[in-house]
Design a protein around this motif. Sequence first.
Motif, PDB file in Angstrom:
ATOM      1  N   ILE A 114      -8.754  66.894  22.321  1.00  0.00           N
ATOM      2  CA  ILE A 114      -8.141  65.832  23.114  1.00  0.00           C
ATOM      3  C   ILE A 114      -7.376  64.841  22.245  1.00  0.00           C
ATOM      4  O   ILE A 114      -6.458  64.175  22.706  1.00  0.00           O
ATOM      5  N   GLY A 115      -7.741  64.775  20.968  1.00  0.00           N
ATOM      6  CA  GLY A 115      -7.026  63.892  20.060  1.00  0.00           C
ATOM      7  C   GLY A 115      -5.579  64.289  19.850  1.00  0.00           C
ATOM      8  O   GLY A 115      -4.770  63.486  19.368  1.00  0.00           O
ATOM      9  N   GLN A 116      -5.241  65.527  20.217  1.00  0.00           N
ATOM     10  CA  GLN A 116      -3.869  65.999  20.107  1.00  0.00           C
ATOM     11  C   GLN A 116      -3.165  66.073  21.461  1.00  0.00           C
ATOM     12  O   GLN A 116      -2.038  66.566  21.544  1.00  0.00           O
ATOM     13  N   VAL A 175     -15.778  61.613   9.060  1.00  0.00           N
ATOM     14  CA  VAL A 175     -15.495  62.538  10.153  1.00  0.00           C
ATOM     15  C   VAL A 175     -15.363  61.763  11.463  1.00  0.00           C
ATOM     16  O   VAL A 175     -14.450  61.998  12.266  1.00  0.00           O
ATOM     17  N   CYS A 176     -16.264  60.814  11.679  1.00  0.00           N
ATOM     18  CA  CYS A 176     -16.199  59.987  12.884  1.00  0.00           C
ATOM     19  C   CYS A 176     -14.891  59.209  12.953  1.00  0.00           C
ATOM     20  O   CYS A 176     -14.321  59.026  14.032  1.00  0.00           O
ATOM     21  N   ALA A 177     -14.410  58.750  11.808  1.00  0.00           N
ATOM     22  CA  ALA A 177     -13.128  58.044  11.775  1.00  0.00           C
ATOM     23  C   ALA A 177     -11.991  58.969  12.192  1.00  0.00           C
ATOM     24  O   ALA A 177     -11.094  58.569  12.945  1.00  0.00           O
ATOM     25  N   GLU A 178     -12.032  60.206  11.738  1.00  0.00           N
ATOM     26  CA  GLU A 178     -10.987  61.170  12.120  1.00  0.00           C
ATOM     27  C   GLU A 178     -11.067  61.511  13.602  1.00  0.00           C
ATOM     28  O   GLU A 178     -10.054  61.798  14.238  1.00  0.00           O
ATOM     29  N   PRO A 181      -6.342  64.377  14.664  1.00  0.00           N
ATOM     30  CA  PRO A 181      -7.418  65.138  14.012  1.00  0.00           C
ATOM     31  C   PRO A 181      -6.985  66.581  13.744  1.00  0.00           C
ATOM     32  O   PRO A 181      -6.172  67.141  14.474  1.00  0.00           O
ATOM     33  N   ARG A 182      -7.564  67.146  12.703  1.00  0.00           N
ATOM     34  CA  ARG A 182      -7.278  68.542  12.380  1.00  0.00           C
ATOM     35  C   ARG A 182      -7.955  69.484  13.377  1.00  0.00           C
ATOM     36  O   ARG A 182      -8.619  69.033  14.305  1.00  0.00           O
ATOM     37  N   ALA A 183      -7.760  70.777  13.189  1.00  0.00           N
ATOM     38  CA  ALA A 183      -8.249  71.778  14.150  1.00  0.00           C
ATOM     39  C   ALA A 183      -9.766  71.709  14.309  1.00  0.00           C
ATOM     40  O   ALA A 183     -10.485  71.209  13.433  1.00  0.00           O
ATOM     41  N   ILE A 184     -10.250  72.222  15.431  1.00  0.00           N
ATOM     42  CA  ILE A 184     -11.679  72.187  15.759  1.00  0.00           C
ATOM     43  C   ILE A 184     -12.521  72.738  14.604  1.00  0.00           C
ATOM     44  O   ILE A 184     -12.271  73.835  14.100  1.00  0.00           O
ATOM     45  N   GLY A 185     -13.467  71.975  14.168  1.00  0.00           N
ATOM     46  CA  GLY A 185     -14.383  72.360  13.097  1.00  0.00           C
ATOM     47  C   GLY A 185     -13.948  71.954  11.709  1.00  0.00           C
ATOM     48  O   GLY A 185     -14.798  71.808  10.814  1.00  0.00           O
ATOM     49  N   VAL A 187     -15.392  68.511  10.022  1.00  0.00           N
ATOM     50  CA  VAL A 187     -16.768  68.616   9.521  1.00  0.00           C
ATOM     51  C   VAL A 187     -16.823  69.481   8.267  1.00  0.00           C
ATOM     52  O   VAL A 187     -17.537  69.173   7.311  1.00  0.00           O
ATOM     53  N   GLN A 188     -16.062  70.571   8.265  1.00  0.00           N
ATOM     54  CA  GLN A 188     -16.085  71.492   7.124  1.00  0.00           C
ATOM     55  C   GLN A 188     -15.417  70.900   5.887  1.00  0.00           C
ATOM     56  O   GLN A 188     -15.845  71.145   4.758  1.00  0.00           O
ATOM     57  N   LYS A 189     -14.364  70.114   6.107  1.00  0.00           N
ATOM     58  CA  LYS A 189     -13.602  69.545   4.994  1.00  0.00           C
ATOM     59  C   LYS A 189     -13.350  68.059   5.253  1.00  0.00           C
ATOM     60  O   LYS A 189     -12.232  67.647   5.591  1.00  0.00           O
ATOM     61  N   PRO A 190     -14.372  67.216   5.118  1.00  0.00           N
ATOM     62  CA  PRO A 190     -14.204  65.790   5.408  1.00  0.00           C
ATOM     63  C   PRO A 190     -13.116  65.159   4.544  1.00  0.00           C
ATOM     64  O   PRO A 190     -12.963  65.508   3.365  1.00  0.00           O
TER      65      PRO A 190
END
Length: 255
Positions: free
Chosen positions: A148-150, A171-174, A243-247, A250-253
């Motif tokens: 939804i961020g996109q 991550v929360c900031a992103e 935000p970057r793509a789903i996941g 978290v994987q690359k903060p």
Amino acid sequence: MQDSRAGELQDTLPELNEVWQETIGWQPTEAQQQQFQQLYQSILVGNRQLNLTRITEPQEFWEKHLWDSLRGIQPWLSSLDASDSKSLKAIDIGTGAGFPGVPAAIVCANWQITLLDSTRKKIAFIDSLLTQLNLRNAKTLVDRVEAIGQERHYRDHYNLALIRAVSAASVCAEYTLPLLKVGGTAVLYRGQWTEEEQTGLDRALAKLGGKQTFVDAFTTPFTGGIRHCIHIQKEKPTPIEFPRAIGVPVQKPLG
């Protein structure tokens, strides 16, 4: 009859108006207290089918769900009764069983609150909960926050974003900043707060167009649990790649 009455007493929330007043400078109306009680009862019923929360004892529920939820929006509670109190659009990211968004919707009747979660069963439960509580100022959304961020309907749309310890602060900031209007605020609900997390958040904010305005440190009133609410303001538009793509966050903060 004795067993039945005992069960009713066990499932009754304490009112604790003095504690509300002493710790937050606010206390619920009688109608809001009744809604809190109804919320609690509904969570207990929902827990029989869904894994909503492990916190079910009345005082613990009051402290770790109701009080904790509203302590995070304390700066806004003081203006609720003011004649110039403005409506705002808020989003609760990863709402789970409805915290902090549902207590906020009960208390802040002039807010428009979106409750976001990616688990359809939990959102279905919250839909029924909103109907039971007659909360017309709240609505639900089933999706991933990265998605939804996109989307133009949600990006740069909200004045306030609430996010309760779902991942690292960076991550929360992103997750939150792309959804906020410039000048909007994100509140990150945390337990402990470390220098390492602070450093990671600072690095993320530099890329996301935000700044940290203050860290609200406090303890819960009964168990003395350590809490921090990190307040972030969006200073300028977030670059479109976030935000970057789903996941990926978290994987690359970013931090």
